[in-house]
Design a protein around this motif. Structure first.
Motif, PDB file in Angstrom:
ATOM      1  N   PRO A 291     -59.609  12.029  38.578  1.00 46.62           N
ATOM      2  CA  PRO A 291     -59.802  10.791  37.826  1.00 46.62           C
ATOM      3  C   PRO A 291     -60.866  10.976  36.746  1.00 46.62           C
ATOM      4  O   PRO A 291     -61.787  11.779  36.907  1.00 46.62           O
ATOM      5  CB  PRO A 291     -60.279   9.787  38.881  1.00 46.62           C
ATOM      6  N   LEU A 292     -60.715  10.255  35.645  1.00 47.40           N
ATOM      7  CA  LEU A 292     -61.683  10.231  34.546  1.00 47.40           C
ATOM      8  C   LEU A 292     -61.861  11.596  33.885  1.00 47.40           C
ATOM      9  O   LEU A 292     -62.910  11.900  33.330  1.00 47.40           O
ATOM     10  CB  LEU A 292     -63.050   9.697  35.029  1.00 47.40           C
ATOM     11  N   CYS A 293     -60.826  12.427  33.973  1.00 43.27           N
ATOM     12  CA  CYS A 293     -60.912  13.775  33.413  1.00 43.27           C
ATOM     13  C   CYS A 293     -60.378  13.782  31.984  1.00 43.27           C
ATOM     14  O   CYS A 293     -59.380  13.128  31.692  1.00 43.27           O
ATOM     15  CB  CYS A 293     -60.100  14.725  34.271  1.00 43.27           C
ATOM     16  N   VAL A 294     -61.051  14.532  31.106  1.00 42.99           N
ATOM     17  CA  VAL A 294     -60.575  14.614  29.723  1.00 42.99           C
ATOM     18  C   VAL A 294     -60.060  16.014  29.395  1.00 42.99           C
ATOM     19  O   VAL A 294     -59.757  16.317  28.244  1.00 42.99           O
ATOM     20  CB  VAL A 294     -61.675  14.217  28.710  1.00 42.99           C
ATOM     21  N   MET A 295     -60.016  16.891  30.380  1.00 46.59           N
ATOM     22  CA  MET A 295     -59.517  18.253  30.118  1.00 46.59           C
ATOM     23  C   MET A 295     -58.841  18.789  31.382  1.00 46.59           C
ATOM     24  O   MET A 295     -59.326  19.723  32.021  1.00 46.59           O
ATOM     25  CB  MET A 295     -60.650  19.177  29.661  1.00 46.59           C
ATOM     26  N   ALA A 296     -57.702  18.196  31.695  1.00 45.99           N
ATOM     27  CA  ALA A 296     -56.997  18.467  32.954  1.00 45.99           C
ATOM     28  C   ALA A 296     -56.855  19.963  33.225  1.00 45.99           C
ATOM     29  O   ALA A 296     -56.578  20.739  32.316  1.00 45.99           O
ATOM     30  CB  ALA A 296     -55.612  17.843  32.885  1.00 45.99           C
ATOM     31  N   CYS A 297     -57.037  20.346  34.502  1.00 42.82           N
ATOM     32  CA  CYS A 297     -56.909  21.771  34.840  1.00 42.82           C
ATOM     33  C   CYS A 297     -55.825  22.007  35.894  1.00 42.82           C
ATOM     34  O   CYS A 297     -55.590  23.142  36.284  1.00 42.82           O
ATOM     35  CB  CYS A 297     -58.237  22.344  35.304  1.00 42.82           C
ATOM     36  N   GLY A 298     -55.152  20.939  36.357  1.00 42.14           N
ATOM     37  CA  GLY A 298     -54.196  21.105  37.457  1.00 42.14           C
ATOM     38  C   GLY A 298     -52.796  21.461  36.981  1.00 42.14           C
ATOM     39  O   GLY A 298     -51.909  20.602  36.908  1.00 42.14           O
ATOM     40  N   HIS A 299     -52.582  22.729  36.650  1.00 44.43           N
ATOM     41  CA  HIS A 299     -51.262  23.170  36.192  1.00 44.43           C
ATOM     42  C   HIS A 299     -50.331  23.312  37.397  1.00 44.43           C
ATOM     43  O   HIS A 299     -50.676  23.975  38.367  1.00 44.43           O
ATOM     44  CB  HIS A 299     -51.377  24.489  35.435  1.00 44.43           C
ATOM     45  N   VAL A 300     -49.165  22.669  37.281  1.00 46.18           N
ATOM     46  CA  VAL A 300     -48.248  22.596  38.423  1.00 46.18           C
ATOM     47  C   VAL A 300     -47.021  23.461  38.145  1.00 46.18           C
ATOM     48  O   VAL A 300     -46.443  23.392  37.053  1.00 46.18           O
ATOM     49  CB  VAL A 300     -47.807  21.136  38.658  1.00 46.18           C
ATOM     50  N   ILE A 301     -46.641  24.268  39.129  1.00 47.36           N
ATOM     51  CA  ILE A 301     -45.373  25.016  39.025  1.00 47.36           C
ATOM     52  C   ILE A 301     -44.562  24.767  40.301  1.00 47.36           C
ATOM     53  O   ILE A 301     -45.058  24.144  41.245  1.00 47.36           O
ATOM     54  CB  ILE A 301     -45.588  26.541  38.831  1.00 47.36           C
ATOM     55  N   ARG A 302     -43.346  25.297  40.323  1.00 45.50           N
ATOM     56  CA  ARG A 302     -42.553  25.250  41.561  1.00 45.50           C
ATOM     57  C   ARG A 302     -42.729  26.580  42.273  1.00 45.50           C
ATOM     58  O   ARG A 302     -42.593  27.632  41.651  1.00 45.50           O
ATOM     59  CB  ARG A 302     -41.081  25.007  41.243  1.00 45.50           C
ATOM     60  N   ASP A 303     -43.017  26.512  43.582  1.00 50.71           N
ATOM     61  CA  ASP A 303     -43.286  27.745  44.313  1.00 50.71           C
ATOM     62  C   ASP A 303     -41.999  28.372  44.840  1.00 50.71           C
ATOM     63  O   ASP A 303     -40.883  27.902  44.532  1.00 50.71           O
ATOM     64  CB  ASP A 303     -44.306  27.490  45.436  1.00 50.71           C
ATOM     65  N   ALA A 304     -42.124  29.404  45.650  1.00 50.69           N
ATOM     66  CA  ALA A 304     -40.964  30.150  46.133  1.00 50.69           C
ATOM     67  C   ALA A 304     -40.033  29.298  46.993  1.00 50.69           C
ATOM     68  O   ALA A 304     -38.893  29.684  47.247  1.00 50.69           O
ATOM     69  CB  ALA A 304     -41.439  31.375  46.921  1.00 50.69           C
ATOM     70  N   GLU A 305     -40.508  28.144  47.450  1.00 46.19           N
ATOM     71  CA  GLU A 305     -39.629  27.227  48.200  1.00 46.19           C
ATOM     72  C   GLU A 305     -39.248  26.018  47.356  1.00 46.19           C
ATOM     73  O   GLU A 305     -38.841  24.988  47.861  1.00 46.19           O
ATOM     74  CB  GLU A 305     -40.325  26.782  49.492  1.00 46.19           C
ATOM     75  N   ASN A 306     -39.476  26.134  46.058  1.00 51.41           N
ATOM     76  CA  ASN A 306     -39.112  25.110  45.081  1.00 51.41           C
ATOM     77  C   ASN A 306     -39.920  23.815  45.204  1.00 51.41           C
ATOM     78  O   ASN A 306     -39.507  22.761  44.729  1.00 51.41           O
ATOM     79  CB  ASN A 306     -37.608  24.790  45.171  1.00 51.41           C
ATOM     80  N   ALA A 307     -41.061  23.886  45.854  1.00 52.30           N
ATOM     81  CA  ALA A 307     -41.924  22.703  45.959  1.00 52.30           C
ATOM     82  C   ALA A 307     -43.019  22.796  44.898  1.00 52.30           C
ATOM     83  O   ALA A 307     -43.426  23.890  44.510  1.00 52.30           O
ATOM     84  CB  ALA A 307     -42.552  22.634  47.341  1.00 52.30           C
ATOM     85  N   GLU A 308     -43.501  21.624  44.464  1.00 56.06           N
ATOM     86  CA  GLU A 308     -44.535  21.620  43.420  1.00 56.06           C
ATOM     87  C   GLU A 308     -45.895  21.981  43.998  1.00 56.06           C
ATOM     88  O   GLU A 308     -46.249  21.558  45.102  1.00 56.06           O
ATOM     89  CB  GLU A 308     -44.608  20.230  42.777  1.00 56.06           C
ATOM     90  N   VAL A 309     -46.655  22.745  43.228  1.00 62.25           N
ATOM     91  CA  VAL A 309     -48.013  23.098  43.659  1.00 62.25           C
ATOM     92  C   VAL A 309     -48.912  23.261  42.440  1.00 62.25           C
ATOM     93  O   VAL A 309     -48.505  23.764  41.409  1.00 62.25           O
ATOM     94  CB  VAL A 309     -48.001  24.358  44.566  1.00 62.25           C
ATOM     95  N   GLU A 310     -50.160  22.786  42.628  1.00 63.51           N
ATOM     96  CA  GLU A 310     -51.150  22.817  41.546  1.00 63.51           C
ATOM     97  C   GLU A 310     -51.948  24.110  41.667  1.00 63.51           C
ATOM     98  O   GLU A 310     -52.464  24.421  42.743  1.00 63.51           O
ATOM     99  CB  GLU A 310     -52.070  21.616  41.800  1.00 63.51           C
ATOM    100  N   LEU A 311     -52.057  24.855  40.588  1.00 66.35           N
ATOM    101  CA  LEU A 311     -52.682  26.180  40.665  1.00 66.35           C
ATOM    102  C   LEU A 311     -54.089  26.202  40.079  1.00 66.35           C
ATOM    103  O   LEU A 311     -54.418  25.420  39.216  1.00 66.35           O
ATOM    104  CB  LEU A 311     -51.859  27.196  39.868  1.00 66.35           C
ATOM    105  N   ASP A 312     -54.856  27.174  40.518  1.00 68.24           N
ATOM    106  CA  ASP A 312     -56.138  27.506  39.899  1.00 68.24           C
ATOM    107  C   ASP A 312     -56.308  29.011  39.975  1.00 68.24           C
ATOM    108  O   ASP A 312     -55.714  29.665  40.835  1.00 68.24           O
ATOM    109  CB  ASP A 312     -57.298  26.852  40.678  1.00 68.24           C
ATOM    110  N   TYR A 313     -57.163  29.532  39.128  1.00 71.51           N
ATOM    111  CA  TYR A 313     -57.389  30.981  39.126  1.00 71.51           C
ATOM    112  C   TYR A 313     -57.759  31.509  40.517  1.00 71.51           C
ATOM    113  O   TYR A 313     -57.193  32.486  41.003  1.00 71.51           O
ATOM    114  CB  TYR A 313     -58.501  31.348  38.120  1.00 71.51           C
ATOM    115  N   GLU A 314     -58.755  30.858  41.134  1.00 67.17           N
ATOM    116  CA  GLU A 314     -59.257  31.382  42.413  1.00 67.17           C
ATOM    117  C   GLU A 314     -58.131  31.511  43.434  1.00 67.17           C
ATOM    118  O   GLU A 314     -58.038  32.497  44.168  1.00 67.17           O
ATOM    119  CB  GLU A 314     -60.327  30.452  43.001  1.00 67.17           C
ATOM    120  N   ASN A 315     -57.279  30.480  43.453  1.00 69.46           N
ATOM    121  CA  ASN A 315     -56.199  30.455  44.440  1.00 69.46           C
ATOM    122  C   ASN A 315     -55.235  31.609  44.213  1.00 69.46           C
ATOM    123  O   ASN A 315     -54.805  32.281  45.162  1.00 69.46           O
ATOM    124  CB  ASN A 315     -55.421  29.131  44.337  1.00 69.46           C
ATOM    125  N   ILE A 316     -54.892  31.833  42.954  1.00 71.04           N
ATOM    126  CA  ILE A 316     -53.861  32.832  42.650  1.00 71.04           C
ATOM    127  C   ILE A 316     -54.423  34.246  42.738  1.00 71.04           C
ATOM    128  O   ILE A 316     -53.749  35.178  43.190  1.00 71.04           O
ATOM    129  CB  ILE A 316     -53.227  32.532  41.274  1.00 71.04           C
TER     130      ILE A 316
END
Ligand code: PTT
Length: 542
Positions: A291-316
């Motif tokens: 909330p109240l963010c002016v520079m969104a960082c939650g890039h969402v892709i579909r994973d290997a099971e076709n479900a949506e997931v929000e990525l970050d560098y650390e996670n990947i």
């Protein structure tokens, strides 16, 4: 300034005793706000004053704290953030994390600067906070559900205007690196904050409020906030940030040779381009934010099971290259499981990487291998449920390595697994990990980028000075005033914007130096806490 003229804070903390189901309002002294500001500052002050030394972190006596700061929830750049803190079941020392959540905004709107939970409920419960009132609702039907299902049920039950802090199944099972999850993709409290709330049988905190923090000078605040937002949008980095967010770091880390690969055995990954920010741009399906963010960082892709997931560098990095996984969609699948179960991705990537290396060396019998995402996904499920070998892996790298007698390649500091920057050839970053107040987290000083630009092999005073400065504003200003640090560290806007916002909100004429003095005080108290709880503080002289 006299105490009654203190603006920006409500000067009220909700103290909830879960054993007695009893809520109390604590009108804390204004001096506490002046000396510790809020967020991490309040958390350590409360733990220092109110936690009995030697308390078992998973016992009812531990305190779970959700703490805002005077900037939290105000219209301004990225202020929808909250510190969650407790004595850590992973490290035995001070633990905290910073989560983006509507609960941050709602808590301030309910008129509380912090919520402290003591004791433990006698059955699965939800703590509901609605303006001045707080109570426990039964949550038997939610216990065992994943964090996303729980979110949906809570929306049905309490409405869309409430904020939620949720414990996944891993927190219920006391996985030592379980986190708090919010908004189906935000996760905070790496050193086991989810396990602490789970040990109190609290499945979620639900907050709703109708008030507005009273500011010293609304007009000046608004002007300062608008200037800061304009600065973010005018930054030359802004458009690239909006394309890749933190995911740009994969290519940067590969080039610098600091991308963790195969349990940090390598600093480059042969398939980095298949998990990179550039690849992510091609498959992205959505962009989300706190909330109240002016520079969104939650890039969402579909994973290997076709479900949506929000990525970050650390996670990947930790669930991709560090495990030899060469497909973004597969690393994203492990990321989604971590979010569903409420497990920290950084610690998880370390635990799995450590287990794979131990297996390679013939020291651990697990049915998994580098790059095999399907098998690793099964292990994640076992960890979340503490089933079979998962019970050992749920303990974290420090304990696993001590248990099997293989500590040389256990990547942690003080029990907290290291973030996604290989520091074999980055001594400043190694010092940042060593002196971080919660264990090996990059949040207090991400000096690696500066040191690569300014001489990575230097051991000079200049580097140490830079490190201290970073700790003071990242771990000091942003963790006490409680706002996201990305506007400053990623788009380069001046810290002075935050000083102006702070002054206009509170009426205190603190300069940046004054805020750094508060930061030093907070760090000193955290170190004292570690010494009190562990008998030592293994840190260098930063
Ligand atoms: C943070 C740590 C980070 S730091 C990341 S990605 W990063 C990982 N995210 C996880 C996740 O996601 N799911 C999950 N199950 N576990 C995760 N563990 C890891 O947790 C986060 C952003 C990010 S994205 C960063 S850097 C910045 N962190 C801030 C901070 O610490 N303080 C602050 N004042 N501002 C910050 N802004 C940025 O916020 P922890 P979030 Mg996280 C899915 O909480 O414990 O501090 O660990 O909170 O709301 O997801 O925002 O490349």
């Amino acid at each position: 300034m006299s105490e009654d003229k203190l603006f920006g804070w409500s000067k009220r903390i909700l103290w909830f005793d879960a054993s007695r189901r009893e809520a109390k309002e604590w009108r804390y002294p204004g001096e506490m706000a002046k000396l510790f500001i809020g967020g991490r500052g309040f958390a350590i002050k409360i733990l220092w004053d109110h936690l009995r030394p030697g308390t078992d972190p998973l016992s009812p006596e531990n305190l779970f704290i959700a703490a805002a700061g005077p900037l939290t929830g105000l219209a301004g750049p990225n202020t929808g953030k909250l510190v969650v803190a407790a004595k850590s079941p992973l490290t035995g020392g001070y633990g905290d994390g910073n989560i983006g959540s509507w609960a941050a905004v709602a808590m301030r709107a309910a008129g509380w600067d912090a919520i402290v939970i003591s004791g433990a409920a006698d059955r699965p419960s939800v703590l509901v906070v609605e303006d001045d009132k707080a109570w426990l609702d039964d949550a038997d039907d939610l216990w065992g559900r994943d964090a996303f299902e729980t979110h949906d049920k809570l929306v049905e039950r309490y409405g869309r205007d409430a904020g939620f802090l949720i414990v996944g199944p891993a927190g219920e099972k006391l996985v030592r690196y379980a986190t708090i999850v919010s908004q189906k993709g935000r996760s905070g409290g790496r050193p086991g904050m989810g396990a602490v709330l789970g040990s109190k049988k609290i499945k979620a905190i639900v907050v709703r409020g109708t008030k507005k923090p009273e500011l010293y000078d609304e007009d000046s605040y608004r002007k300062a906030a608008i200037e800061a937002i304009r600065g973010v949008k005018a930054s030359p980095n802004y458009s690239f940030w909006m394309r890749q967010g933190t995911m740009f770091t994969i290519e940067w880390a590969q080039e610098a040779g600091v991308l963790p690969s195969y349990n940090f055995q390598e600093g480059v990954f042969e398939h980095y381009d298949k998990i990179s920010g550039s690849y992510m741009e091609k498959v992205r399906v959505d962009l989300r934010s706190c909330p109240l963010c002016v520079m969104a960082c939650g890039h969402v892709i579909r994973d290997a099971e076709n479900a949506e997931v929000e990525l970050d560098y650390e996670n990947i990095a930790m669930l991709g290259s560090n495990l030899g996984i060469a497909r973004l969609e597969e690393a994203a699948l492990l990321n989604r499981l971590a979010d569903l179960y409420g497990i920290d991705t950084i610690s998880l990537g370390n635990v799995l990487g450590y287990a794979l290396e131990a297996r390679e060396r013939g020291k651990l019998d697990i049915d998994a291998d580098w790059g095999n995402a399907r098998k690793l996904a099964e292990l994640v499920k076992d960890i979340a449920g503490r089933r079979g070998i998962g019970d050992l892996l749920a303990e974290g790298v420090m304990r696993i390595s001590e248990r099997i007698g293989e500590t040389t390649y256990a990547m942690h500091v003080k029990g907290l697994e290291i973030s996604a920057y290989d520091c074999h050839a980055a001594p400043g970053m190694a010092l940042a990990y060593a002196t971080s107040p919660i264990g090996a987290h990059h949040k207090d000083a991400w000096i690696i980028s500066w040191e690569i630009q300014h001489g990575r092999f230097s051991y000079g005073r200049e580097k140490v000075k830079k490190l201290i400065e970073m700790q003071r504003f990242r771990g000091g200003l942003f963790e006490t005033a409680v706002a996201c640090r990305f506007p400053v560290v990623e788009t380069g806007i001046s810290l002075e914007h935050y000083v102006k916002m702070f002054q206009a909100a509170t009426g205190l004429s603190y300069t940046l130096d004054d805020i750094y003095t508060v930061a030093d005080r907070v760090y000193a108290l955290i170190r004292m806490f570690w010494i009190r709880e562990k008998g030592s503080w293994s840190m260098a002289t930063a």
